[in-house]
Write a protein that holds these residues in place. Structure first.
Motif, PDB file in Angstrom:
ATOM      1  N   ILE A 110      38.824   0.985   7.717  1.00 24.99           N
ATOM      2  CA  ILE A 110      39.932   1.933   7.623  1.00 24.99           C
ATOM      3  C   ILE A 110      40.619   1.724   6.281  1.00 24.99           C
ATOM      4  O   ILE A 110      41.051   0.611   5.965  1.00 24.99           O
ATOM      5  CB  ILE A 110      40.936   1.741   8.772  1.00 24.99           C
ATOM      6  N   GLN A 111      40.703   2.795   5.508  1.00 23.11           N
ATOM      7  CA  GLN A 111      41.452   2.747   4.251  1.00 23.11           C
ATOM      8  C   GLN A 111      42.881   3.178   4.552  1.00 23.11           C
ATOM      9  O   GLN A 111      43.117   4.206   5.197  1.00 23.11           O
ATOM     10  CB  GLN A 111      40.843   3.660   3.198  1.00 23.11           C
ATOM     11  N   ILE A 112      43.838   2.401   4.099  1.00 22.53           N
ATOM     12  CA  ILE A 112      45.261   2.658   4.320  1.00 22.53           C
ATOM     13  C   ILE A 112      45.856   3.097   2.989  1.00 22.53           C
ATOM     14  O   ILE A 112      45.753   2.372   1.996  1.00 22.53           O
ATOM     15  CB  ILE A 112      45.971   1.391   4.830  1.00 22.53           C
ATOM     16  N   VAL A 113      46.455   4.274   2.965  1.00 24.36           N
ATOM     17  CA  VAL A 113      47.090   4.781   1.755  1.00 24.36           C
ATOM     18  C   VAL A 113      48.572   4.979   2.041  1.00 24.36           C
ATOM     19  O   VAL A 113      48.939   5.693   2.977  1.00 24.36           O
ATOM     20  CB  VAL A 113      46.466   6.116   1.292  1.00 24.36           C
ATOM     21  N   VAL A 114      49.421   4.320   1.263  1.00 22.77           N
ATOM     22  CA  VAL A 114      50.868   4.516   1.367  1.00 22.77           C
ATOM     23  C   VAL A 114      51.285   5.280   0.119  1.00 22.77           C
ATOM     24  O   VAL A 114      51.108   4.801  -0.999  1.00 22.77           O
ATOM     25  CB  VAL A 114      51.634   3.182   1.473  1.00 22.77           C
ATOM     26  N   GLY A 115      51.813   6.480   0.328  1.00 22.81           N
ATOM     27  CA  GLY A 115      52.182   7.330  -0.794  1.00 22.81           C
ATOM     28  C   GLY A 115      53.662   7.627  -0.835  1.00 22.81           C
ATOM     29  O   GLY A 115      54.351   7.639   0.189  1.00 22.81           O
ATOM     30  N   SER A 116      54.165   7.856  -2.047  1.00 23.72           N
ATOM     31  CA  SER A 116      55.551   8.242  -2.243  1.00 23.72           C
ATOM     32  C   SER A 116      55.675   9.751  -2.073  1.00 23.72           C
ATOM     33  O   SER A 116      54.862  10.511  -2.592  1.00 23.72           O
ATOM     34  CB  SER A 116      56.019   7.886  -3.653  1.00 23.72           C
ATOM     35  N   LEU A 117      56.691  10.163  -1.341  1.00 24.73           N
ATOM     36  CA  LEU A 117      56.986  11.581  -1.217  1.00 24.73           C
ATOM     37  C   LEU A 117      57.956  11.985  -2.318  1.00 24.73           C
ATOM     38  O   LEU A 117      58.785  11.190  -2.744  1.00 24.73           O
ATOM     39  CB  LEU A 117      57.612  11.877   0.141  1.00 24.73           C
ATOM     40  N   ALA A 164      49.580   3.511  -3.098  1.00 24.31           N
ATOM     41  CA  ALA A 164      48.929   2.205  -3.086  1.00 24.31           C
ATOM     42  C   ALA A 164      47.999   2.166  -1.878  1.00 24.31           C
ATOM     43  O   ALA A 164      48.264   2.808  -0.862  1.00 24.31           O
ATOM     44  CB  ALA A 164      49.970   1.089  -2.990  1.00 24.31           C
ATOM     45  N   THR A 165      46.889   1.419  -1.995  1.00 21.41           N
ATOM     46  CA  THR A 165      45.913   1.370  -0.906  1.00 21.41           C
ATOM     47  C   THR A 165      45.638  -0.072  -0.475  1.00 21.41           C
ATOM     48  O   THR A 165      45.777  -1.014  -1.254  1.00 21.41           O
ATOM     49  CB  THR A 165      44.572   2.024  -1.301  1.00 21.41           C
ATOM     50  N   ALA A 166      45.255  -0.187   0.789  1.00 15.15           N
ATOM     51  CA  ALA A 166      44.798  -1.454   1.362  1.00 15.15           C
ATOM     52  C   ALA A 166      43.620  -1.116   2.262  1.00 15.15           C
ATOM     53  O   ALA A 166      43.472   0.029   2.702  1.00 15.15           O
ATOM     54  CB  ALA A 166      45.909  -2.126   2.154  1.00 15.15           C
ATOM     55  N   ASN A 167      42.770  -2.084   2.522  1.00 12.79           N
ATOM     56  CA  ASN A 167      41.609  -1.865   3.393  1.00 12.79           C
ATOM     57  C   ASN A 167      41.679  -2.809   4.576  1.00 12.79           C
ATOM     58  O   ASN A 167      41.964  -3.999   4.429  1.00 12.79           O
ATOM     59  CB  ASN A 167      40.314  -2.075   2.611  1.00 12.79           C
TER      60      ASN A 167
END
Length: 178
Positions: free
Chosen positions: A36-43, A81-84
């Motif tokens: 699972i790739q986790i993407v946290v993005g700024s709105l 930013a991403t985490a796996n």
């Protein structure tokens, strides 16, 4: 004396965030791995003005399995930013929920996302009825709406909620709870 010595603080303007979970599989055999790739993005941010920092925590079925997963990469032009994370399907058949919590940082607000993985050979039965009403809130006001979920035909599974909001202004400031 305490009140007069207390330092003044300015209003905190945190950038909103969203967590996106990307997986190639929605089902797995017990013991199988689902990356699972986790993407946290700024709105409301562009050109790398603010890239989320810190870590995310990962829970499976409500139990924390990875309390502090660091970001492995950042993408400044996309402000994310991403985490796996590698989900290993448990032996118990059924729907298992992977929840990722981003606690925020000095400039970013917290956010959460949930992903469901069906493990094993499971046949769904029953269903549920949902009733809710639309809610319109004037600027500066508050409101609430009751949502009722009624199981039918022996349904005993989970219901995953999501929330969307719209605004006629350029940047909605929202606070909500489910």
């Amino acid at each position: 004396n305490l009140v007069t010595a207390w330092p003044a603080s300015g209003a905190v303007n945190l950038t909103g965030t969203v967590v996106l979970l990307i997986a190639s599989e929605t089902s797995a055999a017990p013991g199988a791995s689902v990356p699972i790739q986790i993407v946290v993005g700024s709105l409301y941010s562009s050109n790398g003005e603010t890239v989320p920092t810190g870590t995310v925590s990962v829970s499976v079925d409500g139990a924390v399995v990875q309390p502090s997963l660091p970001f492995s990469a950042t993408n400044a032009p996309e402000s994310n930013a991403t985490a796996n994370y590698n989900f290993v399907a448990p032996a118990a058949a059924g729907s298992h929920l992977v929840t990722v919590n981003y606690p925020g940082d000095a400039t970013h607000s917290p956010s959460v996302a949930t992903y469901s993985v069906l493990v094993g050979d499971v046949t769904a039965s029953g269903g549920f009825n949902l009733s809710a009403s639309n809610l319109t809130i004037s600027s500066g006001s508050t409101g609430s709406a009751k949502i009722t979920v009624t199981p039918t035909g022996g349904y005993s599974g989970r219901v995953v909620w999501s929330l969307s909001a719209s605004s006629s202004t350029s940047g909605p400031a929202l606070c909500y709870g489910i």
